[in-house]
Design an enzyme around this catalytic site. Structure first.
Site, PDB file in Angstrom:
ATOM      1  N   ARG A  74       1.035  -1.167   0.163  1.00  0.00           N
ATOM      2  CA  ARG A  74       0.101   0.034  -0.077  1.00  0.00           C
ATOM      3  C   ARG A  74       0.752   1.095  -0.087  1.00  0.00           C
ATOM      4  NH1 ARG A  74      -3.884   0.002   5.107  1.00  0.00           N
ATOM      5  NH2 ARG A  74      -5.043  -1.536   3.660  1.00  0.00           N
ATOM      6  N   ARG A 143      -1.636   6.742   9.505  1.00  0.00           N
ATOM      7  CA  ARG A 143      -1.943   6.319   8.157  1.00  0.00           C
ATOM      8  C   ARG A 143      -1.690   7.650   7.104  1.00  0.00           C
ATOM      9  NH1 ARG A 143      -4.034   1.063   8.253  1.00  0.00           N
ATOM     10  NH2 ARG A 143      -3.371  -0.096   9.908  1.00  0.00           N
ATOM     11  N   LYS A 206      -3.654   1.691  14.850  1.00  0.00           N
ATOM     12  CA  LYS A 206      -3.606   2.474  13.813  1.00  0.00           C
ATOM     13  C   LYS A 206      -4.371   3.679  14.156  1.00  0.00           C
ATOM     14  CE  LYS A 206      -6.262  -0.742  11.246  1.00  0.00           C
ATOM     15  NZ  LYS A 206      -7.147  -1.054  10.087  1.00  0.00           N
ATOM     16  N   LYS A 208      -5.857   7.479  12.037  1.00  0.00           N
ATOM     17  CA  LYS A 208      -6.341   8.020  10.798  1.00  0.00           C
ATOM     18  C   LYS A 208      -6.696   9.683  10.908  1.00  0.00           C
ATOM     19  CE  LYS A 208      -7.507   3.579   8.948  1.00  0.00           C
ATOM     20  NZ  LYS A 208      -8.529   2.666   8.379  1.00  0.00           N
ATOM     21  N   CYS A 427     -15.273  -2.848  -0.424  1.00  0.00           N
ATOM     22  CA  CYS A 427     -14.042  -3.391   0.113  1.00  0.00           C
ATOM     23  C   CYS A 427     -13.452  -4.550  -0.540  1.00  0.00           C
ATOM     24  CB  CYS A 427     -14.196  -3.718   1.658  1.00  0.00           C
ATOM     25  SG  CYS A 427     -14.715  -5.247   1.929  1.00  0.00           S
ATOM     26  N   CYS A 433      -8.113 -10.748   0.871  1.00  0.00           N
ATOM     27  CA  CYS A 433      -8.121 -10.291   2.386  1.00  0.00           C
ATOM     28  C   CYS A 433      -8.375 -11.642   3.737  1.00  0.00           C
ATOM     29  CB  CYS A 433      -9.265  -9.404   2.759  1.00  0.00           C
ATOM     30  SG  CYS A 433      -9.524  -8.802   4.461  1.00  0.00           S
ATOM     31  N   CYS A 472     -16.823  -7.972   6.021  1.00  0.00           N
ATOM     32  CA  CYS A 472     -16.556  -8.314   7.389  1.00  0.00           C
ATOM     33  C   CYS A 472     -17.020  -7.192   8.216  1.00  0.00           C
ATOM     34  CB  CYS A 472     -15.447  -8.826   7.819  1.00  0.00           C
ATOM     35  SG  CYS A 472     -13.958  -7.781   8.221  1.00  0.00           S
ATOM     36  N   CYS A 476     -14.011  -1.515   6.215  1.00  0.00           N
ATOM     37  CA  CYS A 476     -13.207  -1.021   5.420  1.00  0.00           C
ATOM     38  C   CYS A 476     -13.956   0.111   4.050  1.00  0.00           C
ATOM     39  CB  CYS A 476     -12.157  -1.843   4.699  1.00  0.00           C
ATOM     40  SG  CYS A 476     -11.213  -2.869   5.791  1.00  0.00           S
TER      41      CYS A 476
HETATM   42 FE1  SRM Z   1      -9.137  -1.788   6.241  1.00  0.00          FE
HETATM   43  C1  SRM Z   1      -8.028  -4.452   7.931  1.00  0.00           C
HETATM   44  C2  SRM Z   1      -8.479  -3.176   3.045  1.00  0.00           C
HETATM   45  C3  SRM Z   1      -9.828   1.061   4.658  1.00  0.00           C
HETATM   46  C4  SRM Z   1     -10.996  -0.900   8.799  1.00  0.00           C
HETATM   47  N1  SRM Z   1      -8.377  -3.495   5.734  1.00  0.00           N
HETATM   48  C5  SRM Z   1      -7.823  -4.499   6.722  1.00  0.00           C
HETATM   49  C6  SRM Z   1      -6.767  -5.586   6.083  1.00  0.00           C
HETATM   50  C7  SRM Z   1      -5.537  -4.966   5.932  1.00  0.00           C
HETATM   51  C8  SRM Z   1      -7.059  -6.967   6.419  1.00  0.00           C
HETATM   52  C9  SRM Z   1      -6.013  -7.407   7.575  1.00  0.00           C
HETATM   53  O1  SRM Z   1      -5.692  -6.729   8.272  1.00  0.00           O
HETATM   54  O2  SRM Z   1      -5.620  -8.663   6.902  1.00  0.00           O
HETATM   55  C10 SRM Z   1      -7.608  -5.377   4.319  1.00  0.00           C
HETATM   56  C11 SRM Z   1      -6.564  -5.896   3.313  1.00  0.00           C
HETATM   57  C12 SRM Z   1      -7.684  -6.309   2.090  1.00  0.00           C
HETATM   58  C13 SRM Z   1      -6.911  -6.670   0.950  1.00  0.00           C
HETATM   59  O3  SRM Z   1      -6.710  -7.600   0.426  1.00  0.00           O
HETATM   60  O4  SRM Z   1      -6.322  -5.381   0.336  1.00  0.00           O
HETATM   61  C14 SRM Z   1      -8.107  -3.640   4.548  1.00  0.00           C
HETATM   62  N2  SRM Z   1      -8.833  -1.075   4.300  1.00  0.00           N
HETATM   63  C15 SRM Z   1      -8.709  -2.045   3.508  1.00  0.00           C
HETATM   64  C16 SRM Z   1      -8.862  -0.980   2.049  1.00  0.00           C
HETATM   65  C17 SRM Z   1      -7.960  -1.441   0.865  1.00  0.00           C
HETATM   66  C18 SRM Z   1     -10.644  -1.326   1.290  1.00  0.00           C
HETATM   67  C19 SRM Z   1     -10.721  -0.976   0.304  1.00  0.00           C
HETATM   68  O5  SRM Z   1     -11.505  -1.758  -0.515  1.00  0.00           O
HETATM   69  O6  SRM Z   1     -10.244   0.170  -0.237  1.00  0.00           O
HETATM   70  C20 SRM Z   1      -8.681   0.255   2.553  1.00  0.00           C
HETATM   71  C21 SRM Z   1      -7.336   0.720   2.504  1.00  0.00           C
HETATM   72  C22 SRM Z   1      -7.034   1.876   3.250  1.00  0.00           C
HETATM   73  C23 SRM Z   1      -5.623   2.848   2.886  1.00  0.00           C
HETATM   74  O7  SRM Z   1      -5.302   3.036   1.614  1.00  0.00           O
HETATM   75  O8  SRM Z   1      -5.051   3.140   3.954  1.00  0.00           O
HETATM   76  C24 SRM Z   1      -9.134   0.216   3.951  1.00  0.00           C
HETATM   77  N3  SRM Z   1     -10.193  -0.108   6.798  1.00  0.00           N
HETATM   78  C25 SRM Z   1     -10.279   0.979   5.950  1.00  0.00           C
HETATM   79  C26 SRM Z   1     -11.381   2.057   6.593  1.00  0.00           C
HETATM   80  C27 SRM Z   1     -11.785   3.105   5.896  1.00  0.00           C
HETATM   81  C28 SRM Z   1     -11.204   4.346   6.098  1.00  0.00           C
HETATM   82  O9  SRM Z   1     -10.127   4.324   6.750  1.00  0.00           O
HETATM   83  O10 SRM Z   1     -11.521   5.434   5.684  1.00  0.00           O
HETATM   84  C29 SRM Z   1     -11.491   1.357   7.740  1.00  0.00           C
HETATM   85  C30 SRM Z   1     -12.709   2.076   8.620  1.00  0.00           C
HETATM   86  C31 SRM Z   1     -12.191   2.972   9.396  1.00  0.00           C
HETATM   87  C32 SRM Z   1     -11.687   2.575  10.661  1.00  0.00           C
HETATM   88  O11 SRM Z   1     -10.229   2.252  10.723  1.00  0.00           O
HETATM   89  O12 SRM Z   1     -11.992   2.629  11.777  1.00  0.00           O
HETATM   90  C33 SRM Z   1     -10.930   0.139   8.035  1.00  0.00           C
HETATM   91  N4  SRM Z   1      -9.335  -2.461   7.940  1.00  0.00           N
HETATM   92  C34 SRM Z   1     -10.250  -1.818   9.180  1.00  0.00           C
HETATM   93  C35 SRM Z   1     -10.161  -2.619  10.185  1.00  0.00           C
HETATM   94  C36 SRM Z   1     -10.859  -2.399  11.778  1.00  0.00           C
HETATM   95  C37 SRM Z   1     -10.181  -1.434  12.379  1.00  0.00           C
HETATM   96  C38 SRM Z   1     -10.951  -1.337  13.959  1.00  0.00           C
HETATM   97  O13 SRM Z   1     -10.714  -0.337  14.366  1.00  0.00           O
HETATM   98  O14 SRM Z   1     -11.370  -2.435  14.404  1.00  0.00           O
HETATM   99  C39 SRM Z   1      -9.355  -3.823   9.955  1.00  0.00           C
HETATM  100  C40 SRM Z   1      -8.903  -5.055  10.865  1.00  0.00           C
HETATM  101  C41 SRM Z   1      -7.836  -4.421  11.866  1.00  0.00           C
HETATM  102  O15 SRM Z   1      -7.333  -3.475  11.825  1.00  0.00           O
HETATM  103  O16 SRM Z   1      -7.617  -5.352  12.941  1.00  0.00           O
HETATM  104  C42 SRM Z   1      -8.724  -3.586   8.577  1.00  0.00           C
HETATM  105 FE1  SF4 Z   2     -11.389  -7.168   4.592  1.00  0.00          FE
HETATM  106 FE2  SF4 Z   2     -13.284  -6.890   6.177  1.00  0.00          FE
HETATM  107 FE3  SF4 Z   2     -11.736  -4.863   5.310  1.00  0.00          FE
HETATM  108 FE4  SF4 Z   2     -13.336  -6.049   3.837  1.00  0.00          FE
HETATM  109  S1  SF4 Z   2     -13.982  -4.923   5.603  1.00  0.00           S
HETATM  110  S2  SF4 Z   2     -11.289  -5.437   3.336  1.00  0.00           S
HETATM  111  S3  SF4 Z   2     -13.371  -8.081   4.333  1.00  0.00           S
HETATM  112  S4  SF4 Z   2     -11.133  -6.595   6.598  1.00  0.00           S
END
Ligand code: SRM
Ligand code: SF4
Length: 567
Positions: A74, A143, A206, A208, A427, A433, A472, A476
């Site tokens: 990323r 981030r 993390k 943001k 997402c 993922c 899930c 995201c």
């Molecule tokens: Fe996310 C984890 C993809 C934006 C909340 N996110 C992941 C992981 C890395 C899975 C992992 O931990 O093994 C995913 C990788 C999937 C893949 O195969 O690429 C993933 N997140 C993404 C992306 C690529 C979604 C997308 O379709 O665009 C986004 C990349 C953002 C970036 O460029 O930095 C992405 N993730 C978000 C957002 C939206 C935002 O930030 O505006 C959120 C919700 C906002 C927040 O953080 O509260 C988000 N991602 C999570 C979480 C839950 C965090 C939490 O507080 O519980 C996880 C899991 C974790 O961190 O344990 C996670």
């Molecule tokens: Fe993966 Fe869940 Fe984030 Fe979708 S919402 S990219 S399934 S961690």
């Protein structure tokens, strides 16, 4: 008995010598396509995740082969700005090293999927040569900083982009580990290395930051740990309203985890912005929960200690008294499509990119199309937080050439698309993922035509409705801010959530749990019918559901968490 044990990741960070661990040794181990679990956790701070292809996981297990490991990378591109020259390098990386094209994320940056271990270092080096980096794109740090798109529409928007960049730069980790591991930088031996903001254990989780420029909330400012609303008065940037504690992540069946909107705590002029942001981050560093990672985000620190407490501490720590929140108004959340003229006479073209995936598959040529545009573009690209793309800063005389390529490569879909499609996000989910419980990006193209058919039957084809799909509950795609959202429970099964508002200022609520497509469609069919018949003039779908009490008026859900120990 009280649990006072630091989470395992805290120990990994302590022992890592500022994020080095044994990543380098792991990369050089030819026996496996993987690296160790502990190094994988550190690798995130460098902007990469180890994954495996879940489509073939079972088959490989049966054949007694190790999973098909590869790495997601990323980039860190504050505000989503990419020059044409950078685009061509990133595109080349996608073709040479990655397996699924370029993926624009919900935080305005790129992901490359499917890079195998031996190609990880050359890929990082290629990104670096393009004057970009991946450091701190993931991990327990600040981030990618996101910002409303198209700062070029006015000089004040441009100023906001400069602040976005400054925030991003200020919170980059100072460790030389990234240079040593990926760029063959000289190794530090005995010299003590400082992480002045983060310290040795970085943040508990993390973090943001996002900036929105009213009237557009395209960066979902209330979903950010630190959300900043730019206040522009009489054509001048006066400063920022500050919202803290936004976040989406939750766990099914665990009410102590929840989505939360950021709480507005005041206003800061630009010259105090970095100090206040540093105050918020260092408070979270010092008081965030390092025992239970599921309660470690800033939102839980705030709810555990109290918003007033947090604000007092922030003011005491920074010596800055926050001013009263200034008036602002949002009227939209999604992106704008088509050409728009900026105040300086330059033009900006918003393009819809389904789920942000630019990959030449199934006869499509979206990746090639943007590459061809990059070759002639004199402006720049802006990625959006809705996974879309803006071709920015184009001279009027060059519009024709761009339009021709847009049409030639099938990038002109935005001209005929339905309101819901133009406002859809999904997402990544499967196959890469590791946390996905259901399909998302791959389900969107199947679901959208069915929803469009229903909306069309009710005369609602052009109605803008925010649709968010997540595989899930981590959220995201920021699903808890969708007027309609599907959150994955199991393969083919989702929670249907309804009733967020169109401007990203109200969370939705669960309406049906664990349902499959037939029930999703029949439920929405009935609701679309009611909406078509009984809506008030200009009323949005989410607001209609709340007014007619189909769903209870959603409120901020704040469940106090009882923690044994907060370290
Ligand atoms: Fe996310 C984890 C993809 C934006 C909340 N996110 C992941 C992981 C890395 C899975 C992992 O931990 O093994 C995913 C990788 C999937 C893949 O195969 O690429 C993933 N997140 C993404 C992306 C690529 C979604 C997308 O379709 O665009 C986004 C990349 C953002 C970036 O460029 O930095 C992405 N993730 C978000 C957002 C939206 C935002 O930030 O505006 C959120 C919700 C906002 C927040 O953080 O509260 C988000 N991602 C999570 C979480 C839950 C965090 C939490 O507080 O519980 C996880 C899991 C974790 O961190 O344990 C996670
Ligand atoms: Fe993966 Fe869940 Fe984030 Fe979708 S919402 S990219 S399934 S961690």
């Amino acid at each position: 008995m009280s649990n006072t044990t630091l989470s395992h990741l805290e120990q990994i960070k302590v022992d890592s010598r500022h994020l080095r661990g044994t990543i380098e040794e792991g990369l050089n181990d030819p026996v496996t396509g993987a690296i160790s679990d502990d190094d994988n956790k550190l690798l995130k701070f460098h902007g990469s995740y180890q994954q495996d292809d879940r489509d073939i996981r079972e088959e490989r297990r049966k054949q007694k082969l190790e999973p098909a490991y590869s790495f997601m990378i990323r980039a860190r591109l504050p505000g989503g700005v990419v020059t044409p020259a950078q685009w061509l390098v990133f595109d080349d990386i996608a073709t040479t090293y990655a397996g699924r094209g370029l993926r624009i994320t919900t935080r305005q940056t790129f992901q490359w999927h499917g890079v195998i271990k031996r190609d990880l270092k050359p890929t990082m080096q290629a990104i670096n040569k393009a004057m970009a980096t991946t450091i701190a794109a993931c991990g327990d740090v600040n981030r990618q900083v996101v910002s409303s798109v198209n700062p070029l529409l006015s000089s004040q928007h441009r100023l906001v982009q400069e602040w976005t960049q400054k925030l991003s730069d200020h919170f980059i980790p100072r460790t030389r580990a990234y240079h040593e591991i990926w760029l063959d930088g000289e190794k530090i031996t005995d010299e003590p290395e400082e992480e002045p903001i983060y310290g040795d254990t970085y943040l508990p989780r993390k973090f943001k930051i996002g900036v929105a420029i009213p009237p557009t909330n395209d960066s979902d400012v209330f979903a950010q740990d630190l959300g900043l609303i730019a206040i522009i008065e009489n054509g001048e940037l006066r400063g920022f309203n500050v919202a803290i504690g936004g976040g989406m992540g939750a766990t099914h069946g665990d009410d102590t985890t929840y989505a939360r909107l950021g709480s507005l705590i005041g206003f800061v002029p630009p010259e105090q912005l970095i100090a206040v942001a540093e105050g918020v981050i260092t408070l979270q560093r010092d008081y965030g929960n390092r025992v239970e990672r599921q309660h470690a985000r800033l939102k839980y620190t705030i709810d555990h200690r109290g918003l007033d407490w947090f604000k007092e501490q922030l003011e005491a720590r920074t010596g800055i008294t926050l001013q009263a929140v200034r008036p602002y108004h949002f009227d939209q959340n999604g992106d704008r499509y088509g050409w728009e003229e900026g105040e300086d006479g330059k033009w900006h073209l918003g393009l819809y990119i389904e789920s942000g995936r630019l990959w030449d598959v199934d006869g499509g040529q979206l990746q090639t199309g943007i590459r061809e545009i990059a070759k002639i573009l004199r402006g720049e690209f802006r990625m959006t937080c809705n996974q879309n793309l803006v071709i920015a800063n184009v001279a009027a005389k060059d519009r024709g050439k761009i339009d021709k390529l847009v049409a030639q490569y099938g990038l002109d879909g935005y001209k005929q698309q339905s309101g819901i499609r133009r406002h859809s996000i999904a997402c990544v989910a499967l196959p890469t993922c590791g946390l996905a419980m259901a399909e998302s990006e791959r389900y969107l193209p199947q679901l959208l035509p069915k929803l469009e058919a229903l909306l069309d039957q009710h005369g609602l084809a052009n109605e803008p409705i925010l649709l968010r799909l997540s595989g899930c509950p981590n959220g995201c795609s920021r699903p808890y801010l969708g007027e309609i959202a599907l959150v994955g429970r199991a393969m083919g099964r989702y929670d249907l959530r309804l009733g967020a508002n169109y401007t990203g200022e109200r969370l939705n609520v669960p309406y049906r749990q664990n349902i499959a497509e037939p029930e999703i469609l029949s439920t929405l069919d009935t609701l679309f019918g009611d909406y078509a018949k009984h809506r008030q003039s200009g009323e949005k779908f989410g607001d209609f559901l709340v007014r007619t009490e189909v769903i209870p008026a959603p409120s901020q859900k704040l469940i106090p968490i009882v923690l044994d120990t907060v370290v």
